[in-house]
Motif scaffolding. Sequence first.
Motif, mmCIF file in Angstrom:
data_model
loop_
_atom_site.group_PDB
_atom_site.id
_atom_site.type_symbol
_atom_site.label_atom_id
_atom_site.label_comp_id
_atom_site.label_asym_id
_atom_site.label_seq_id
_atom_site.Cartn_x
_atom_site.Cartn_y
_atom_site.Cartn_z
ATOM 1 N N GLN A 1 -6.428 -6.140 -9.976
ATOM 2 C CA GLN A 1 -5.070 -5.770 -9.569
ATOM 3 C C GLN A 1 -4.380 -4.932 -10.651
ATOM 4 O O GLN A 1 -3.619 -4.012 -10.344
ATOM 5 N N THR B 1 -5.367 -1.138 -10.387
ATOM 6 C CA THR B 1 -5.097 -0.387 -9.163
ATOM 7 C C THR B 1 -4.068 0.696 -9.443
ATOM 8 O O THR B 1 -2.973 0.419 -9.914
ATOM 9 N N GLU C 1 -0.915 2.548 -4.634
ATOM 10 C CA GLU C 1 -0.686 1.422 -3.747
ATOM 11 C C GLU C 1 -1.264 1.646 -2.360
ATOM 12 O O GLU C 1 -1.630 0.693 -1.673
ATOM 13 N N ASP C 2 -1.341 2.908 -1.906
ATOM 14 C CA ASP C 2 -1.793 3.191 -0.551
ATOM 15 C C ASP C 2 -3.302 3.382 -0.446
ATOM 16 O O ASP C 2 -3.836 3.463 0.658
ATOM 17 N N PHE D 1 -5.146 0.563 1.419
ATOM 18 C CA PHE D 1 -4.626 0.499 2.785
ATOM 19 C C PHE D 1 -5.249 1.621 3.619
ATOM 20 O O PHE D 1 -5.673 1.406 4.756
ATOM 21 N N LYS E 1 -4.285 -8.228 -4.421
ATOM 22 C CA LYS E 1 -3.456 -7.141 -3.876
ATOM 23 C C LYS E 1 -4.301 -6.043 -3.222
ATOM 24 O O LYS E 1 -4.039 -5.662 -2.067
ATOM 25 N N GLU F 1 -5.720 -7.409 0.075
ATOM 26 C CA GLU F 1 -4.685 -7.573 1.101
ATOM 27 C C GLU F 1 -4.309 -6.234 1.707
ATOM 28 O O GLU F 1 -4.097 -6.124 2.926
ATOM 29 N N ASP F 2 -4.208 -5.187 0.873
ATOM 30 C CA ASP F 2 -3.926 -3.846 1.397
ATOM 31 C C ASP F 2 -5.056 -3.376 2.308
ATOM 32 O O ASP F 2 -4.816 -2.819 3.388
ATOM 33 N N GLN G 1 -4.928 -5.266 5.635
ATOM 34 C CA GLN G 1 -3.817 -4.798 6.464
ATOM 35 C C GLN G 1 -4.158 -3.468 7.120
ATOM 36 O O GLN G 1 -3.885 -3.251 8.308
ATOM 37 N N GLY G 2 -4.756 -2.566 6.351
ATOM 38 C CA GLY G 2 -5.163 -1.282 6.915
ATOM 39 C C GLY G 2 -6.272 -1.452 7.944
ATOM 40 O O GLY G 2 -6.276 -0.767 8.981
#
Length: 953
Positions: A682, A685, A688-689, A692, A806, A809-810, A813-814
């Motif tokens: 994390q 990284t 952030e996108d 995702f 993190k 999770e991204d 979600q994507g």
Amino acid sequence: MAAGRRQRRRRQRRGPGSSTSRELTQSQGNEKVQCSNHDATHMLVLSPDGKLSEQWATASSSCCKTRLVRELGDQDIVQISCGDQHAMALSRGGELFTWGENAHGQLGVGSLTASIPQPQLVKRLKGIPLAHIAAGGAHSAVVSLSGAVYSWGKNGFGQLGLGDTEDRDCPAYVRALEHWKTVFIACGADHTAVLSKEGLVCTFGAGGAGQLGHNSTQNELVPRVVAELWGARVSQVACGSQQTLVYVPSLDKVYSFGSGEEGQLGDERKPNQLIPLPINSPANTEKSCQENSTSQKVTGSITREIQSSVLCKMSKNSYLKEIATLKDEDMDAWISNSSLQHWELIKQNIRLIFSSEACINGSFLGKSDKHFKTSKEFSGVDMSEVQRFYEKIKKKPEVFQEVQKEIKKLLLSLSSSPISPENFRLYLILPFLLQDNDDSSFRSLSLLAQAITKLQPKALQTLEHLLSNLETSFFRRLVFLYQRVSQKNLSESVMDFCRRCGNILISPYGRNPREPETLQILQILYQVNSRAGFRVLAKNFYVPQVRDAMLMPFCFCAETPLWNLTKYPCIFNMEDKLLVYGIERKSIALRLGPIVYRMTAQEQWLFPVRRQCLLQDLWNHLNSASTQQFRSTLKVSFVGEMGQDGGGLRQELFSVAARSLCQPSSGVFRQLASGLLWFPSQQATSCEDTFFRIGTLCGMALYNSCVAPFPFPGALYKKLLGLAPALQDLEELWPAVGRNLQAILDEEDDRIFESLEMDFTIMEEGDSVVAVELKENGASIPVTKDNRKEYVDLYVNYVFNESIRKPFEDFMQGFLRGCPTEKWKMFLPTELQIVLQGQTKFDWHLLEKNVIYGNYQPSDKTIRNFWAVFHKLPEDNKKKFLAFLSGSDRISAYELERFTFSIVDPQEANPDEMYPCANTCSLILFLPRYSRKRILKKMLLCSIEHDEMFGLL
């Protein structure tokens, strides 16, 4: 007259709460057992035939009134016990009944009703095989055959052993005595004593008179071993109102402690004895023992005049009978006897045992003491004994049918909220008594499945734990039984559907399958199996009849009840799951367009990209996309290039995008020596996108039946499906680390752990190496032989969960955004990996077999030469050819057995000047006709996309 007065004075001296009295009398070789309260005003009389009577008398009168306890008239009572003002009775069928005063909940019936004069069933203990019962002043306690202790009632002094002083109106499990191998229990007015199989004594409750034997007058809220008796191997224990007696057979002595007022401890010592001391036996002890040597074993009276004879018998255990359980001699008698007289008795015995949850749960415990370790991890059942019993009675049809008949009755009344792991033995035993391949066994298995599905969540979780620890051979057999009955039920559902549709009696959308509970059990077994590392192959859960249901018109549309079958993915093989997933995708498209499915422009997501800046265009499309567009079918076009997307262009999009993102120069993933990719920590990284977007890309590939060839480990697919990665997954990712951790688990030398000087930290690499604690104060906790399992578990959890929380999770979600379906969750992790990453191992000869030829025959020399050259190519070059042809060097899971492409003769005038070329949109290889193999080799060495060259052996 004088003797009568002396007896009444002795009775009055005992005072309230004195010990229960039990007396044994001889009558023509039969026994009669009496149980009375402290002042003998209320007495239970158990006759030799198991019938129970009550007697009432006043302390000032010798007259008594007797009545038969008619409420228990149909019960064969084997044990009785009296408290101050309440009574207990245990039947041979394993049911416990209580009645009398209930101000403190001492009846255990879930209420505080002041008094209940009629016997009531203690429902909370239904199904638990009880070994012994005991009533105290205003509390009660029982112990099971496997040593579990339950108590209830008054608890003002901690006499229930639960660690507090709150009264209980229902039986509560005494967790402090778990695995203590309790075999006997006794209750005083406000204290309790238990005896273990090894001869240890624990006491708890009121200690004001020293009755706990701990050299103090303190109360004890939890069981505490009487240290002074350690190593003495006590064989029996009895409690008075405020005193305790134990017998040590090796010394042939009785030890006592507690209140000694009025000579209750048998000699003239001080009133309160705080530690166990031997009693000076009366002169007639030896004579009394000899006179009673032929009697049945008794337990009971603390009174001075009979204590010697009673405690002599204590060394030979209790007179108390047991509940009915299956014994070897029973099996042999059932098989060998066939006369009508014997058969009636056999049927009674079968009915007694197999109509009772408690009796079945108390059977098949084997010959060792392992069942004393019964817990949610260990059932205590010897499954080989169950199998042996089945094989024996199977040879005697009338016995087998009688057992099955009683089991079927029992299945209609099983409890949905059992309180003990001992309750669950039934669910392991019964399937193996229902192995016959007939309608009766199938129906009983279905009834058992219904009972299991009605269990409360916590109870079901306990059953799953027990199933996970079942021996593999028995677990496999259990899977087979439920798979077989599921096949039958599903076949009948399909037949019913056809019959109803043929008669046009109902809508053609069908109804729910028969007995879906058996499918639920099969799915539960599958989940247990997956958590245990797939001891049983997944194919053993497959129900072929599901294919018949899927192929029926309308039967498997997403709107039909039979679609509910998809809740049990274990019954589908991978091909069936792909079909279900395809049906779901089509149903999503149908909701966008007309009822009759036809691809329209509105249902397509036109996706133009420029090859030279593919990722940029891809991210721009995804950033501006609506939710609805992800539910449409992707249609890719490369700007400036000819061709329509028939599947090849969108596959090329995902292949090229994945190849770009996997490059070390992209800096997106951690590149591992194993050749796999993993998420960065994390802290590392950057965007952030990023994850995702990559998750969205992978979800889109899955939704559009394309391959996204990211070399992810199997752990990713476990996490996508909500399963926890294990140490084996870590070994796949970091082989050396995984092997080292396994070595730690296997190490047995404590000195090795000392030399390693390891603690609960992990070194995290980033811009700098940082020590991360795996638990609070982990740097101060050394790894030892005792805590190594925790260390390895925390290590694995950190790698797969905590360190990448993190970014994953991204990604997740994507992924859900890009794949707006649900049925992909039916796949196993390994199956989902194949569907998303594609198959990397191929049967190239099957590929040759599936080819369609244009202007060619398979026997033509050019075709024969082509395949002769192709099969000599190294594996990597064959995959490059596949990528040249289809846009990917992998075959989609949808095409594992039927991947097809065409070889067409372009009928060029000068074939020497033409290289073979591919139409990726339609999977066509244009191969000019020429007979010489040398020229064909040159063609296969031609330059294709990005100047990649084929090579030859």
